[in-house]
Scaffold this motif. Sequence first.
Motif, mmCIF file in Angstrom:
data_model
loop_
_atom_site.group_PDB
_atom_site.id
_atom_site.type_symbol
_atom_site.label_atom_id
_atom_site.label_comp_id
_atom_site.label_asym_id
_atom_site.label_seq_id
_atom_site.Cartn_x
_atom_site.Cartn_y
_atom_site.Cartn_z
ATOM 1 N N MET A 140 0.735 -1.266 0.133
ATOM 2 C CA MET A 140 0.016 -0.014 -0.111
ATOM 3 C C MET A 140 0.909 1.481 -0.007
ATOM 4 S SD MET A 140 -2.991 -1.221 2.596
ATOM 5 C CE MET A 140 -3.853 0.357 2.716
ATOM 6 N N ASP A 141 1.927 1.239 0.821
ATOM 7 C CA ASP A 141 2.878 2.391 0.739
ATOM 8 C C ASP A 141 3.617 2.803 -0.362
ATOM 9 O OD1 ASP A 141 2.180 2.775 3.409
ATOM 10 O OD2 ASP A 141 3.802 2.126 4.154
ATOM 11 N N THR A 142 4.123 1.509 -0.930
ATOM 12 C CA THR A 142 4.630 1.514 -2.266
ATOM 13 C C THR A 142 3.757 2.157 -3.449
ATOM 14 O OG1 THR A 142 6.057 -0.284 -1.697
ATOM 15 C CG2 THR A 142 5.913 0.370 -3.980
ATOM 16 N N ALA A 143 2.421 1.640 -3.490
ATOM 17 C CA ALA A 143 1.554 2.144 -4.298
ATOM 18 C C ALA A 143 1.273 3.331 -4.078
ATOM 19 C CB ALA A 143 0.066 1.099 -4.330
ATOM 20 N N TRP A 144 1.010 3.831 -3.068
ATOM 21 C CA TRP A 144 0.879 5.379 -2.838
ATOM 22 C C TRP A 144 2.044 6.362 -3.277
ATOM 23 C CZ3 TRP A 144 3.525 9.216 -0.349
ATOM 24 C CH2 TRP A 144 2.889 10.489 -0.016
ATOM 25 N N ALA A 145 3.441 5.826 -2.977
ATOM 26 C CA ALA A 145 4.395 6.646 -3.422
ATOM 27 C C ALA A 145 4.503 6.599 -5.181
ATOM 28 C CB ALA A 145 5.673 5.856 -3.089
ATOM 29 N N LEU A 146 3.999 5.547 -5.733
ATOM 30 C CA LEU A 146 3.864 5.399 -7.245
ATOM 31 C C LEU A 146 3.065 6.469 -7.788
ATOM 32 C CD1 LEU A 146 5.278 3.705 -9.409
ATOM 33 C CD2 LEU A 146 3.189 2.239 -9.124
ATOM 34 N N ARG A 147 2.057 6.633 -6.893
ATOM 35 C CA ARG A 147 0.905 7.472 -7.556
ATOM 36 C C ARG A 147 1.284 8.959 -7.579
ATOM 37 N NH1 ARG A 147 -2.518 3.959 -4.555
ATOM 38 N NH2 ARG A 147 -2.606 5.581 -2.874
ATOM 39 N N HIS A 148 2.331 9.250 -6.549
ATOM 40 C CA HIS A 148 2.538 10.557 -6.284
ATOM 41 C C HIS A 148 3.887 11.150 -7.021
ATOM 42 C CE1 HIS A 148 -0.554 10.237 -3.258
ATOM 43 N NE2 HIS A 148 -0.389 11.461 -3.218
ATOM 44 N N LEU A 149 4.191 10.188 -7.840
ATOM 45 C CA LEU A 149 5.655 10.339 -8.620
ATOM 46 C C LEU A 149 5.311 11.360 -9.629
ATOM 47 C CD1 LEU A 149 7.567 6.967 -8.815
ATOM 48 C CD2 LEU A 149 8.429 9.044 -7.740
ATOM 49 N N SER A 150 6.219 12.276 -10.295
ATOM 50 C CA SER A 150 6.074 13.011 -11.205
ATOM 51 C C SER A 150 6.424 12.225 -12.547
ATOM 52 C CB SER A 150 6.918 14.147 -11.133
ATOM 53 O OG SER A 150 8.257 13.794 -11.464
ATOM 54 N N SER A 151 5.766 12.653 -13.469
ATOM 55 C CA SER A 151 5.849 11.702 -14.797
ATOM 56 C C SER A 151 7.367 12.089 -15.304
ATOM 57 C CB SER A 151 5.060 12.173 -15.969
ATOM 58 O OG SER A 151 5.551 13.810 -16.061
ATOM 59 N N ASP B 274 9.799 2.507 -12.497
ATOM 60 C CA ASP B 274 9.854 1.279 -12.820
ATOM 61 C C ASP B 274 10.401 0.403 -11.521
ATOM 62 O OD1 ASP B 274 9.230 2.096 -15.540
ATOM 63 O OD2 ASP B 274 11.227 2.168 -16.174
ATOM 64 N N ARG B 275 11.070 0.984 -10.734
ATOM 65 C CA ARG B 275 11.646 0.346 -9.765
ATOM 66 C C ARG B 275 10.448 0.233 -8.754
ATOM 67 N NH1 ARG B 275 17.062 0.295 -8.288
ATOM 68 N NH2 ARG B 275 18.541 0.036 -9.790
ATOM 69 N N LEU B 276 9.645 0.951 -8.554
ATOM 70 C CA LEU B 276 8.393 0.894 -7.531
ATOM 71 C C LEU B 276 7.463 -0.306 -8.217
ATOM 72 C CD1 LEU B 276 7.688 4.594 -6.431
ATOM 73 C CD2 LEU B 276 8.886 2.685 -5.020
ATOM 74 N N THR B 277 7.432 -0.116 -9.442
ATOM 75 C CA THR B 277 6.679 -1.197 -10.256
ATOM 76 C C THR B 277 6.925 -2.405 -9.983
ATOM 77 O OG1 THR B 277 5.804 0.549 -11.744
ATOM 78 C CG2 THR B 277 5.301 -1.758 -12.359
ATOM 79 N N GLY B 278 8.445 -2.483 -10.216
ATOM 80 C CA GLY B 278 9.054 -3.916 -9.933
ATOM 81 C C GLY B 278 8.925 -4.440 -8.493
ATOM 82 N N SER B 279 9.055 -3.396 -7.618
ATOM 83 C CA SER B 279 8.967 -3.612 -6.200
ATOM 84 C C SER B 279 7.433 -4.105 -5.884
ATOM 85 C CB SER B 279 8.968 -2.508 -5.263
ATOM 86 O OG SER B 279 10.583 -1.994 -5.231
ATOM 87 N N ILE B 280 6.537 -3.732 -6.398
ATOM 88 C CA ILE B 280 4.933 -3.945 -6.131
ATOM 89 C C ILE B 280 4.966 -5.518 -6.703
ATOM 90 C CG2 ILE B 280 2.645 -3.714 -6.944
ATOM 91 C CD1 ILE B 280 3.055 -0.675 -6.742
ATOM 92 N N ALA B 281 5.495 -5.970 -7.873
ATOM 93 C CA ALA B 281 5.413 -7.245 -8.394
ATOM 94 C C ALA B 281 5.837 -8.309 -7.326
ATOM 95 C CB ALA B 281 6.092 -7.219 -9.714
ATOM 96 N N LEU B 282 7.186 -7.730 -6.992
ATOM 97 C CA LEU B 282 7.874 -8.696 -5.893
ATOM 98 C C LEU B 282 6.958 -8.729 -4.713
ATOM 99 C CD1 LEU B 282 11.372 -7.256 -6.264
ATOM 100 C CD2 LEU B 282 10.581 -9.505 -7.056
ATOM 101 N N ILE B 283 6.332 -7.973 -4.081
ATOM 102 C CA ILE B 283 5.603 -7.992 -3.068
ATOM 103 C C ILE B 283 4.410 -8.931 -3.234
ATOM 104 C CG2 ILE B 283 4.073 -6.619 -1.378
ATOM 105 C CD1 ILE B 283 5.656 -4.183 -1.915
#
Length: 210
Positions: free
Chosen positions: A26-37, A44-53
């Motif tokens: 949930m925290d990683t997804a929140w950070a992902l949503r608040h990243l600038s384009s 990409d790193r956070l997306t990969g982390s969510i997949a690992l989770i």
Amino acid sequence: VREEERKKVARDLHDQIGQILTAIKMDTAWALRHLSSTEGDVHDRLTGSIALINDGVRSVRSICSGLRPGVLDDLGLAAAIEWQASEFASRTGISFKGFLPPAELHLDGVRSTAIFRIFQECLTNVARHAEAKTVRTSLYKEDEDLLLVVEDDGKGFCESEVAGSLGVLGMKERAQACGGDVQLSSCPGKGTTVTVRVPTGSPNNQCEDN
């Protein structure tokens, strides 16, 4: 005692590790949503982390099911056998045919666990050694006994060759602790049949927890 410890470990894994992984996701997804384009690498790193989770959550569920299938406690022995057989068939490609009672059998938790663990060992042996195409399983009552019959159409073996194997001894010990027995019937080229007979009652109405 071993089964109770497995149940405790499975619950702890599910409740504690599962909750931690969910919070991290949930925290990683929140950070992902608040990243600038413009922060593509971090995205990409956070997306990969969510997949690992997600992989971790699936692994925890798998480990919990291996330690103590919730379906055994929630829905009973017949449903647990059907679930385990489905997992076995999808993993190995070996066809499964089950003849299970339409209504749940009245059996205490210790006996249900013993029969279920014996069934798991039967499937393990089929996957490792039998080279079978089909497994057939029947679960039914006969007088005051509950019978589980597991048959495969594999290569078979000489019964004297496996009499002292740990897997066979383990199955027999589980059944004997409940006042029952396990019989193996096999010969080369003609498959194998395992028959488990466990009484549904005993003088003390319980069997040893093995």
